[in-house]
Enzyme design. Structure first.
Site, PDB file in Angstrom:
ATOM      1  N   HIS A 122      70.168  51.857  63.287  1.00 48.86           N
ATOM      2  CA  HIS A 122      70.792  53.204  63.712  1.00 48.86           C
ATOM      3  C   HIS A 122      69.511  53.896  64.427  1.00 48.86           C
ATOM      4  O   HIS A 122      68.928  55.065  64.223  1.00 48.86           O
ATOM      5  CB  HIS A 122      71.008  54.133  62.638  1.00 48.86           C
ATOM      6  CG  HIS A 122      72.009  55.058  62.749  1.00 48.86           C
ATOM      7  ND1 HIS A 122      73.159  55.407  62.101  1.00 48.86           N
ATOM      8  CD2 HIS A 122      71.966  56.044  63.735  1.00 48.86           C
ATOM      9  CE1 HIS A 122      73.816  56.475  62.361  1.00 48.86           C
ATOM     10  NE2 HIS A 122      73.188  56.961  63.524  1.00 48.86           N
ATOM     11  N   GLU A 167      76.438  52.561  67.263  1.00 45.42           N
ATOM     12  CA  GLU A 167      76.735  53.196  68.396  1.00 45.42           C
ATOM     13  C   GLU A 167      75.981  52.768  69.562  1.00 45.42           C
ATOM     14  O   GLU A 167      74.893  53.396  70.149  1.00 45.42           O
ATOM     15  CB  GLU A 167      76.665  54.750  68.249  1.00 45.42           C
ATOM     16  CG  GLU A 167      77.610  55.449  67.446  1.00 45.42           C
ATOM     17  CD  GLU A 167      77.595  56.750  67.176  1.00 45.42           C
ATOM     18  OE1 GLU A 167      78.639  57.247  66.571  1.00 45.42           O
ATOM     19  OE2 GLU A 167      76.577  57.351  67.868  1.00 45.42           O
ATOM     20  N   TYR A 299      84.685  61.535  66.928  1.00 43.48           N
ATOM     21  CA  TYR A 299      84.717  62.828  66.708  1.00 43.48           C
ATOM     22  C   TYR A 299      85.452  63.598  67.683  1.00 43.48           C
ATOM     23  O   TYR A 299      85.727  64.866  67.379  1.00 43.48           O
ATOM     24  CB  TYR A 299      83.125  63.157  67.124  1.00 43.48           C
ATOM     25  CG  TYR A 299      82.153  62.718  66.042  1.00 43.48           C
ATOM     26  CD1 TYR A 299      81.792  63.645  65.026  1.00 43.48           C
ATOM     27  CD2 TYR A 299      81.555  61.384  66.268  1.00 43.48           C
ATOM     28  CE1 TYR A 299      81.035  63.115  63.723  1.00 43.48           C
ATOM     29  CE2 TYR A 299      80.763  60.913  65.394  1.00 43.48           C
ATOM     30  CZ  TYR A 299      80.327  61.622  64.203  1.00 43.48           C
ATOM     31  OH  TYR A 299      79.512  61.468  63.120  1.00 43.48           O
ATOM     32  N   GLU A 363      82.170  56.982  60.680  1.00 41.49           N
ATOM     33  CA  GLU A 363      81.652  58.548  60.929  1.00 41.49           C
ATOM     34  C   GLU A 363      82.919  59.057  61.391  1.00 41.49           C
ATOM     35  O   GLU A 363      83.718  59.065  62.241  1.00 41.49           O
ATOM     36  CB  GLU A 363      80.559  58.622  61.794  1.00 41.49           C
ATOM     37  CG  GLU A 363      79.189  58.026  61.396  1.00 41.49           C
ATOM     38  CD  GLU A 363      78.154  58.106  62.288  1.00 41.49           C
ATOM     39  OE1 GLU A 363      78.269  59.188  63.234  1.00 41.49           O
ATOM     40  OE2 GLU A 363      77.252  57.351  62.546  1.00 41.49           O
TER      41      GLU A 363
END
Length: 459
Positions: A122, A167, A299, A363
């Protein structure tokens, strides 16, 4: 109204964090610096000069944080491993104290009935490896494979769900093109090289995970931030501009993960940038390893408009003559539009284009300007509405036949939000940054009640 009982019986209701954002203890028990230690200590790189030296002290408070999760009824916890805790120089010498920390954390989770879900990378590459070229060095694929093997060997008896990368778009394009994230490089051409090595590393990591300390019930995957790129109008020009953003943000990674190839647009971009010789597409095809699941971080929606004469956007190199426009309606404190319909859309798209692979929302969450009330409570109705609407949107995709296995709120706890420092709070648990005291926000209580079947997500 959607209730938790309308999801599959073994559906994972979780929360997520990342190592550098919460752990602190950056110089304890053998850990060596990562690129985020270096970046956050470079003047002007982070808001207010904030850094993760202490973060929210999870390294020393992990048992209390696990107890918090248990009280909230969480069934799974997604966290990441700090590479430089395991291999302080990035390769070679193994730091047993680092492995021991994650073993203690996992045992605490399992004892509380919470499933550990691990992300290997991450964004916190050991600085020692950045000094050797980082993700621009083809050897990074081998470095990651070695790190993966050591970690799986040390923790594989306690962990069954593994993701290689989180990501990779952010790693490649925020880290190497716009320079907004560590290591802070601004070279759009080389960002495609970084992306290529990340994809090779992913496949190498999956192969190592399957062959090291393996178990029949291991679930192996990757986590991508898939952002719908919607044209700002019905014009063909806006549609073309949106497609260029979609190619870099989404299809580069989904095509590489599922098919071992890159979209034609990406091949055109790397040729135009002059780095085609550094990207061996045949090697990617040979490296292909199937995944057991795909994690999706969602998101917001990117709304894209044609902009004649505009250069390529730094975060989406290749997106010439395109620009982002302000999203309509509600926005979070990050400036992102609140558009839960985009979650339904991206889940249906991935389910349609890559059938047979289970999906997991790894997420989803929002930053809002939370305040502590005089009575000590933290009321965050906007976040409750955000979570409720997105759970409802996820359920809509499930009803339409998309195979979804879990949902993880970002994040469990307020933390170091990368270049934005501690200003943006995503947690469902408030942290007093002076005392490190934790307070469950109203959204945390809502999530507990939703999981427990006491409230429903709204329409």
């Amino acid at each position: 109204m959607t209730a938790a009982s309308e999801f599959p019986p073994n559906f994972l209701w979780g929360v997520a964090t990342a190592s550098y954002q919460i752990e602190g203890a950056v110089a304890e028990d053998g850990r060596r610096p990562s690129i985020w230690d270096t970046f956050s200590h470079t003047p002007g790189r982070t808001r207010n000069g904030d850094n993760g030296d202490l973060a929210v002290d999870h390294y020393h408070r992990y048992a209390d944080d696990v107890a918090l999760m248990a009280d909230l009824g969480i069934s799974a916890y997604r966290f990441s491993i700090a590479w430089s805790r395991i291999l302080p120089e990035g390769t070679g010498r193994v730091n047993e104290a680092g492995i021991d920390f994650y073993r203690r954390l996992c045992k605490e989770l399992v004892g509380a009935g919470i499933t550990p879900v691990v992300t290997l990378y991450h964004w916190d590459l050991p600085q020692a490896l950045q000094d050797r070229g980082g993700w621009l060095n083809r050897e990074s694929v081998d470095w990651f494979a070695e790190y993966t093997a050591v970690t799986k060997e040390g923790l594989g008896d306690l962990i069954r769900i593994w993701a290689t990368l989180n990501e990779p778009w952010c790693t490649a394009f925020l880290g190497y093109s716009s320079g907004e994230h560590a290591p802070g490089i601004t070279d759009p051409a080389q960002s495609f090289v970084a992306a290529h090595h990340l994809m090779l590393a992913h496949h190498a990591g999956i192969r190592v995970l399957r062959n090291t300390n393996s178990h029949d019930d291991d679930q192996l995957g990757i986590v991508l931030n898939l952002i719908p790129a919607w044209p700002a109008s019905d014009s063909a020009e806006d549609a073309f501009a949106a497609a260029s953003v979609d190619a870099v943000n989404n299809r580069l990674f989904t095509e590489a993960v599922f098919h071992g190839r890159y979209p034609a647009e990406i091949l055109g971009y790397v040729d135009r940038y002059g780095v085609a010789s550094q990207i061996d597409t045949a090697e990617l095809a040979r490296a292909l390893e199937p995944v057991d699941f795909l994690g999706i971080n969602y998101y917001n929606v990117n709304r894209v408009q044609h902009a004649p004469g505009a250069p390529a956007m730094a975060n989406w190199p290749g997106s010439w003559e395109a620009k982002m426009i302000t999203p309509p309606g509600r926005r979070t404190e990050m400036g992102w539009g609140v558009e839960p319909e985009g979650l339904t859309w991206i889940l249906e798209r991935v389910g349609r284009e890559h059938p047979g692979v289970p999906l997991c929302i790894c997420e989803n969450g929002a930053a809002y300007p939370d305040l502590v009330s005089p009575d000590g409570t933290v009321n965050d109705p906007d976040r409750i509405a955000y979570l409720a609407d997105h759970i409802q949107a996820m359920h809509k995709a499930l009803e339409r036949g998309v195979d979804i296995r879990g949902y993880f709120v970002w994040s469990l706890i307020d933390n170091f939000e990368w270049a934005r420092g501690f200003e943006k709070r995503f947690g469902i648990v408030w942290v007093d940054l002076e005392t490190m005291e934790r307070t469950v926000k109203a959204s945390g209580h809502w999530y507990r009640d939703f999981i427990g079947g006491r409230v429903a997500a709204r329409m």
